[in-house]
Design an enzyme around this catalytic site. Sequence first.
Site, PDB file in Angstrom:
ATOM      1  N   ASP A 130      -1.068   1.955 -11.179  1.00 53.90           N
ATOM      2  CA  ASP A 130      -1.737   0.708 -10.744  1.00 53.90           C
ATOM      3  C   ASP A 130      -2.949   0.292 -11.602  1.00 53.90           C
ATOM      4  O   ASP A 130      -3.993  -0.095 -11.042  1.00 53.90           O
ATOM      5  CB  ASP A 130      -2.171   0.828  -9.274  1.00 53.90           C
ATOM      6  CG  ASP A 130      -1.006   1.001  -8.308  1.00 53.90           C
ATOM      7  OD1 ASP A 130       0.144   1.047  -8.758  1.00 53.90           O
ATOM      8  OD2 ASP A 130      -1.270   1.092  -7.089  1.00 53.90           O
ATOM      9  N   CYS A 138      -3.663   5.468  -4.107  1.00 54.32           N
ATOM     10  CA  CYS A 138      -2.340   5.527  -4.729  1.00 54.32           C
ATOM     11  C   CYS A 138      -2.131   6.762  -5.605  1.00 54.32           C
ATOM     12  O   CYS A 138      -1.026   7.303  -5.639  1.00 54.32           O
ATOM     13  CB  CYS A 138      -2.061   4.230  -5.484  1.00 54.32           C
ATOM     14  SG  CYS A 138      -1.860   2.841  -4.328  1.00 54.32           S
ATOM     15  N   LYS A 188       5.953  -1.452  -6.259  1.00 55.21           N
ATOM     16  CA  LYS A 188       5.917  -0.888  -4.902  1.00 55.21           C
ATOM     17  C   LYS A 188       5.064  -1.768  -4.006  1.00 55.21           C
ATOM     18  O   LYS A 188       4.175  -2.468  -4.481  1.00 55.21           O
ATOM     19  CB  LYS A 188       5.364   0.539  -4.940  1.00 55.21           C
ATOM     20  CG  LYS A 188       3.958   0.587  -5.503  1.00 55.21           C
ATOM     21  CD  LYS A 188       3.465   1.994  -5.696  1.00 55.21           C
ATOM     22  CE  LYS A 188       2.052   2.015  -6.222  1.00 55.21           C
ATOM     23  NZ  LYS A 188       1.049   1.404  -5.334  1.00 55.21           N
TER      24      LYS A 188
HETATM   25  C1  VGL Z   1      -4.239   0.777  -3.799  1.00 54.49           C
HETATM   26  C2  VGL Z   1      -5.209   0.070  -1.859  1.00 54.49           C
HETATM   27  C3  VGL Z   1      -4.237  -0.891  -1.682  1.00 54.49           C
HETATM   28  C4  VGL Z   1      -4.279   1.713  -4.961  1.00 54.49           C
HETATM   29  C5  VGL Z   1      -3.243  -0.166  -3.642  1.00 54.49           C
HETATM   30  O1  VGL Z   1      -3.699   1.395  -6.021  1.00 54.49           O
HETATM   31  O2  VGL Z   1      -4.906   2.790  -4.826  1.00 54.49           O
HETATM   32  N1  VGL Z   1      -5.209   0.894  -2.889  1.00 54.49           N
HETATM   33  N2  VGL Z   1      -3.255  -0.999  -2.585  1.00 54.49           N
END
Ligand code: VGL
Length: 201
Positions: free
Chosen positions: A12, A155, A110
């Site tokens: 991410d 994540c 995702k």
């Molecule tokens: C994430 C919160 C919501 C992350 C993704 O990448 O850690 N955290 N969506």
Amino acid sequence: MRSENEALIVIDVQNDFCPGGALAVTDGDAVIRPINAMLDEFAVRVLTQDWHPAEHHSFASQHQGRAPFESIEMPYGSQVLWPDHCAIGSHGAEFHPDLRVDRAQTIVRKGFRRDVDSYSAFFENDHRTPTGLEGYLRARGVDTLVLAGLATDFCVAFSALDAARLGFRTTVVEDACRGIDLAGSLRTARADMRRAGVTLA
Ligand code: VGL
Ligand code: ZN
């Protein structure tokens, strides 16, 4: 070059998790330099991308009277409510422009089902619905994973815990991760990862 059984999983590294983004992680963009260096070392290279429909149920905006960073109960368990982030097709959902996306062989998206969040690269937050990443890695003969990216305590940690549970030898490179740290979540995540047999390097 590392051997063919080792994969780098980059979690991410998207605009919304970097400074100026909707769910900015402090110093989030500091992970890019070490990750770009690692992308040269690994034979198997995967990126994940948080990828939510505009009305995703993890967004506080979808729950009347709720504010970001509160928690609610979902059918699959407790869920933190987030600011709107990583909406499909938005600038915030794009990878940070400095990340060497061209080096990746696979991108796993995702969180695209409206009713269930997906922190982990392997399973949605119901801990049952697979993303397909496990099959991809096994089909390529991978048994060892190195994880880096954002955010350490959500994540990255969820991905590392699932990886260990699935039997992958798993290392998280902490220098190449940054955390959100919501109510001690970073400390808890580190302890959980250690207990699960994840190496924190
Ligand atoms: C994430 C919160 C919501 C992350 C993704 O990448 O850690 N955290 N969506
Ligand atoms: Zn998300």
